[in-house]
Design a protein around this motif. Structure first.
Motif, mmCIF file in Angstrom:
data_model
loop_
_atom_site.group_PDB
_atom_site.id
_atom_site.type_symbol
_atom_site.label_atom_id
_atom_site.label_comp_id
_atom_site.label_asym_id
_atom_site.label_seq_id
_atom_site.Cartn_x
_atom_site.Cartn_y
_atom_site.Cartn_z
ATOM 1 N N ALA A 5 -14.207 -21.570 8.063
ATOM 2 C CA ALA A 5 -14.738 -21.744 9.424
ATOM 3 C C ALA A 5 -15.424 -20.486 9.958
ATOM 4 O O ALA A 5 -15.179 -20.064 11.080
ATOM 5 C CB ALA A 5 -13.629 -22.197 10.371
ATOM 6 N N GLY A 6 -16.293 -19.904 9.155
ATOM 7 C CA GLY A 6 -17.065 -18.757 9.614
ATOM 8 C C GLY A 6 -16.318 -17.439 9.649
ATOM 9 O O GLY A 6 -16.821 -16.446 10.182
ATOM 10 N N TYR A 7 -15.123 -17.394 9.089
ATOM 11 C CA TYR A 7 -14.321 -16.170 9.052
ATOM 12 C C TYR A 7 -13.976 -15.810 7.610
ATOM 13 O O TYR A 7 -13.828 -16.686 6.764
ATOM 14 C CB TYR A 7 -13.019 -16.345 9.854
ATOM 15 N N SER A 8 -13.839 -14.518 7.357
ATOM 16 C CA SER A 8 -13.390 -14.010 6.057
ATOM 17 C C SER A 8 -11.973 -13.466 6.221
ATOM 18 O O SER A 8 -11.696 -12.733 7.166
ATOM 19 C CB SER A 8 -14.310 -12.889 5.575
ATOM 20 N N PHE A 9 -11.108 -13.840 5.296
ATOM 21 C CA PHE A 9 -9.698 -13.457 5.350
ATOM 22 C C PHE A 9 -9.377 -12.507 4.201
ATOM 23 O O PHE A 9 -9.937 -12.610 3.116
ATOM 24 C CB PHE A 9 -8.803 -14.698 5.255
ATOM 25 N N ASN A 10 -8.419 -11.618 4.468
ATOM 26 C CA ASN A 10 -7.999 -10.668 3.441
ATOM 27 C C ASN A 10 -6.591 -10.171 3.760
ATOM 28 O O ASN A 10 -6.165 -10.221 4.916
ATOM 29 C CB ASN A 10 -8.969 -9.489 3.390
ATOM 30 N N ILE A 11 -5.895 -9.702 2.749
ATOM 31 C CA ILE A 11 -4.608 -9.029 2.945
ATOM 32 C C ILE A 11 -4.823 -7.576 2.554
ATOM 33 O O ILE A 11 -5.275 -7.275 1.451
ATOM 34 C CB ILE A 11 -3.484 -9.675 2.108
ATOM 35 N N VAL A 12 -4.508 -6.684 3.492
ATOM 36 C CA VAL A 12 -4.763 -5.247 3.299
ATOM 37 C C VAL A 12 -3.530 -4.451 3.714
ATOM 38 O O VAL A 12 -2.555 -5.004 4.215
ATOM 39 C CB VAL A 12 -5.988 -4.786 4.136
ATOM 40 N N ASN A 13 -3.608 -3.148 3.515
ATOM 41 C CA ASN A 13 -2.561 -2.208 3.946
ATOM 42 C C ASN A 13 -1.174 -2.590 3.434
ATOM 43 O O ASN A 13 -0.186 -2.532 4.175
ATOM 44 C CB ASN A 13 -2.543 -2.064 5.471
ATOM 45 N N CYS A 14 -1.097 -2.974 2.171
ATOM 46 C CA CYS A 14 0.198 -3.314 1.574
ATOM 47 C C CYS A 14 0.948 -2.027 1.247
ATOM 48 O O CYS A 14 0.379 -1.079 0.717
ATOM 49 C CB CYS A 14 0.001 -4.122 0.300
ATOM 50 N N THR A 15 2.212 -2.018 1.589
ATOM 51 C CA THR A 15 3.083 -0.897 1.245
ATOM 52 C C THR A 15 4.038 -1.377 0.165
ATOM 53 O O THR A 15 4.705 -2.395 0.336
ATOM 54 C CB THR A 15 3.887 -0.432 2.477
ATOM 55 N N LYS A 16 4.071 -0.633 -0.946
ATOM 56 C CA LYS A 16 4.968 -1.069 -2.022
ATOM 57 C C LYS A 16 5.953 0.024 -2.381
ATOM 58 O O LYS A 16 5.683 1.210 -2.243
ATOM 59 C CB LYS A 16 4.177 -1.532 -3.230
ATOM 60 N N THR A 17 7.091 -0.437 -2.805
ATOM 61 C CA THR A 17 8.118 0.451 -3.338
ATOM 62 C C THR A 17 8.508 -0.100 -4.708
ATOM 63 O O THR A 17 8.313 -1.279 -4.992
ATOM 64 C CB THR A 17 9.360 0.502 -2.430
ATOM 65 N N THR A 18 9.054 0.745 -5.533
ATOM 66 C CA THR A 18 9.473 0.307 -6.861
ATOM 67 C C THR A 18 10.995 0.244 -6.892
ATOM 68 O O THR A 18 11.674 1.222 -6.599
ATOM 69 C CB THR A 18 8.956 1.268 -7.949
ATOM 70 N N VAL A 19 11.505 -0.943 -7.203
ATOM 71 C CA VAL A 19 12.947 -1.170 -7.290
ATOM 72 C C VAL A 19 13.228 -1.749 -8.672
ATOM 73 O O VAL A 19 12.702 -2.805 -9.026
ATOM 74 C CB VAL A 19 13.427 -2.139 -6.180
ATOM 75 N N ASN A 20 14.061 -1.058 -9.457
ATOM 76 C CA ASN A 20 14.398 -1.504 -10.820
ATOM 77 C C ASN A 20 13.137 -1.767 -11.650
ATOM 78 O O ASN A 20 13.007 -2.811 -12.288
ATOM 79 C CB ASN A 20 15.286 -2.754 -10.788
ATOM 80 N N ASN A 21 12.210 -0.844 -11.609
ATOM 81 C CA ASN A 21 10.942 -0.950 -12.335
ATOM 82 C C ASN A 21 10.119 -2.170 -11.932
ATOM 83 O O ASN A 21 9.314 -2.671 -12.705
ATOM 84 C CB ASN A 21 11.168 -0.948 -13.853
ATOM 85 N N GLN A 22 10.324 -2.684 -10.749
ATOM 86 C CA GLN A 22 9.582 -3.845 -10.229
ATOM 87 C C GLN A 22 8.927 -3.429 -8.921
ATOM 88 O O GLN A 22 9.587 -2.899 -8.031
ATOM 89 C CB GLN A 22 10.551 -5.024 -9.981
ATOM 90 N N ASP A 23 7.612 -3.636 -8.807
ATOM 91 C CA ASP A 23 6.917 -3.343 -7.550
ATOM 92 C C ASP A 23 7.274 -4.390 -6.505
ATOM 93 O O ASP A 23 7.207 -5.596 -6.762
ATOM 94 C CB ASP A 23 5.405 -3.340 -7.757
ATOM 95 N N MET A 24 7.696 -3.915 -5.343
ATOM 96 C CA MET A 24 8.049 -4.807 -4.230
ATOM 97 C C MET A 24 7.224 -4.388 -3.017
ATOM 98 O O MET A 24 7.237 -3.228 -2.618
ATOM 99 C CB MET A 24 9.540 -4.700 -3.890
ATOM 100 N N TYR A 25 6.474 -5.339 -2.477
ATOM 101 C CA TYR A 25 5.663 -5.065 -1.286
ATOM 102 C C TYR A 25 6.520 -5.295 -0.043
ATOM 103 O O TYR A 25 7.074 -6.374 0.148
ATOM 104 C CB TYR A 25 4.416 -5.942 -1.274
ATOM 105 N N THR A 26 6.627 -4.260 0.771
ATOM 106 C CA THR A 26 7.500 -4.319 1.944
ATOM 107 C C THR A 26 6.739 -4.546 3.249
ATOM 108 O O THR A 26 7.352 -4.818 4.272
ATOM 109 C CB THR A 26 8.319 -3.025 2.065
#
Length: 174
Positions: free
Chosen positions: A111-132
């Protein structure tokens, strides 16, 4: 004599059968004035409808993020729209294609808009990236035409707007 009277009546009917050039010009002028008034109002209505759709789409992204976090707790939030989207015909939902968001929003445009997900903060827990944390944005594809304001939502669920149409969202929606 009767023939003359009949001819005069016939001439009068011929003259009254159509419009004069002046009458047609007046009608066309009035129609142009009405169109000049109506078209900007119609464009504003479309922009307003697009803005409402963008706000609803951001709410859908927020709800999809909550579901994603619940379904894939080791990943936290999704850091892409594609991870929230996906087609059911491509198999079972996964962390890369959770099938929680409708296709048009997941593709990044609606509908005439562009969407995005930005500014993700990630931490690593047990060798797994987790976005907080994350921020989802919706910006008009043509500021002033498809929409006037940009919108943002984060993991708190509060939608804010940018009156300039960008992603500098500082004004809370009311």
């Amino acid at each position: 004599m009767i023939h003359l009277l009949m001819q005069k009546r016939s001439d009068r009917h011929k003259r009254q059968a159509g419009f004069t050039l002046m009458e047609l010009l007046i009608v066309i002028s009035i129609m142009l004035i009405l169109m000049l008034i109506a078209i900007p109002n119609m464009l504003n209505l479309r922009s307003s409808a697009n803005e409402t759709s963008a706000i609803q789409s951001l709410r859908a992204i927020y709800e999809a993020q909550i579901q994603y976090q619940t379904n894939y707790p080791a990943n936290g939030f999704a850091c892409s729209l594609q991870a929230l989207g996906g087609e059911s015909s491509s198999g079972a939902p996964s962390a890369q294609s959770a099938q929680l968001l409708q296709h048009d929003v997941a593709s990044g445009s609606k509908a005439g808009y562009s969407f995005n997900i930005v500014n993700c903060t990630k931490t690593t827990v047990n060798n797994q990236d987790m976005y907080t944390s994350y921020e989802a944005t919706a910006v008009p594809q043509a500021v002033g035409k498809t929409g006037h304001r940009g919108f943002c939502i984060d993991m708190t669920g509060e939608i804010k707007s940018d009156p300039a149409g960008g992603t500098n969202c500082t004004v809370p929606l009311q």
